[in-house]
Design an enzyme around this catalytic site. Structure first.
Site, PDB file in Angstrom:
ATOM      1  N   ASN A 163     -35.525-135.640-101.238  1.00  0.00           N
ATOM      2  CA  ASN A 163     -34.732-136.239-100.168  1.00  0.00           C
ATOM      3  C   ASN A 163     -33.667-137.208-100.687  1.00  0.00           C
ATOM      4  O   ASN A 163     -32.929-137.771 -99.906  1.00  0.00           O
ATOM      5  CB  ASN A 163     -35.630-136.926 -99.140  1.00  0.00           C
ATOM      6  N   HIS A 218     -43.419-128.032-102.233  1.00  0.00           N
ATOM      7  CA  HIS A 218     -42.134-128.687-102.492  1.00  0.00           C
ATOM      8  C   HIS A 218     -41.706-128.559-103.954  1.00  0.00           C
ATOM      9  O   HIS A 218     -40.552-128.831-104.280  1.00  0.00           O
ATOM     10  CB  HIS A 218     -42.204-130.162-102.102  1.00  0.00           C
ATOM     11  N   TYR A 241     -47.387-134.550-106.109  1.00  0.00           N
ATOM     12  CA  TYR A 241     -46.614-133.425-105.578  1.00  0.00           C
ATOM     13  C   TYR A 241     -46.746-132.161-106.425  1.00  0.00           C
ATOM     14  O   TYR A 241     -46.247-131.107-106.045  1.00  0.00           O
ATOM     15  CB  TYR A 241     -45.129-133.789-105.487  1.00  0.00           C
TER      16      TYR A 241
END
Length: 102
Positions: free
Chosen positions: A86, A38, A33
């Site tokens: 999340n 993000h 990531y």
């Protein structure tokens, strides 16, 4: 630049409210990531730390990496949660804010 925006926040905040004590940069941990959108929050606090010579240290009790910077005459803690976007990070951030006395 990250420092200009940070200076603006500090100056604006000092005039009207209490100084900013904690900035949480949100992102997802892990190399897969690292270069995705993000992690914009991680990039920003990384840049602030780099501009002031601060280094992040892993604090497992908070589930985060933290760094302390002094910018515009104010001490501010930077925090990068080690949980995924999340997942809920609120309890750990709250715990960190109470223990560090932000």
């Amino acid at each position: 630049r990250a420092s200009f925006f940070f200076f603006f926040l500090i100056r604006r905040d000092n005039r009207f409210m209490n100084p900013i004590k904690l900035i949480v940069g949100l992102g997802n941990p892990g190399n897969e990531y690292r270069d995705t959108r993000h992690n914009a929050g991680f990039w920003w606090v990384d840049q602030l730390a780099a501009e002031t010579g601060a280094r992040f240290n892993r604090e497992s009790k908070f589930g985060a990496e933290t760094a302390r910077v002094n910018k515009a005459g104010c001490d501010v803690w930077l925090l990068k949660p080690l949980s995924y976007m999340n997942e809920s990070v609120q309890p750990r951030v709250f715990t960190a804010s109470k223990r560090k006395k932000f």
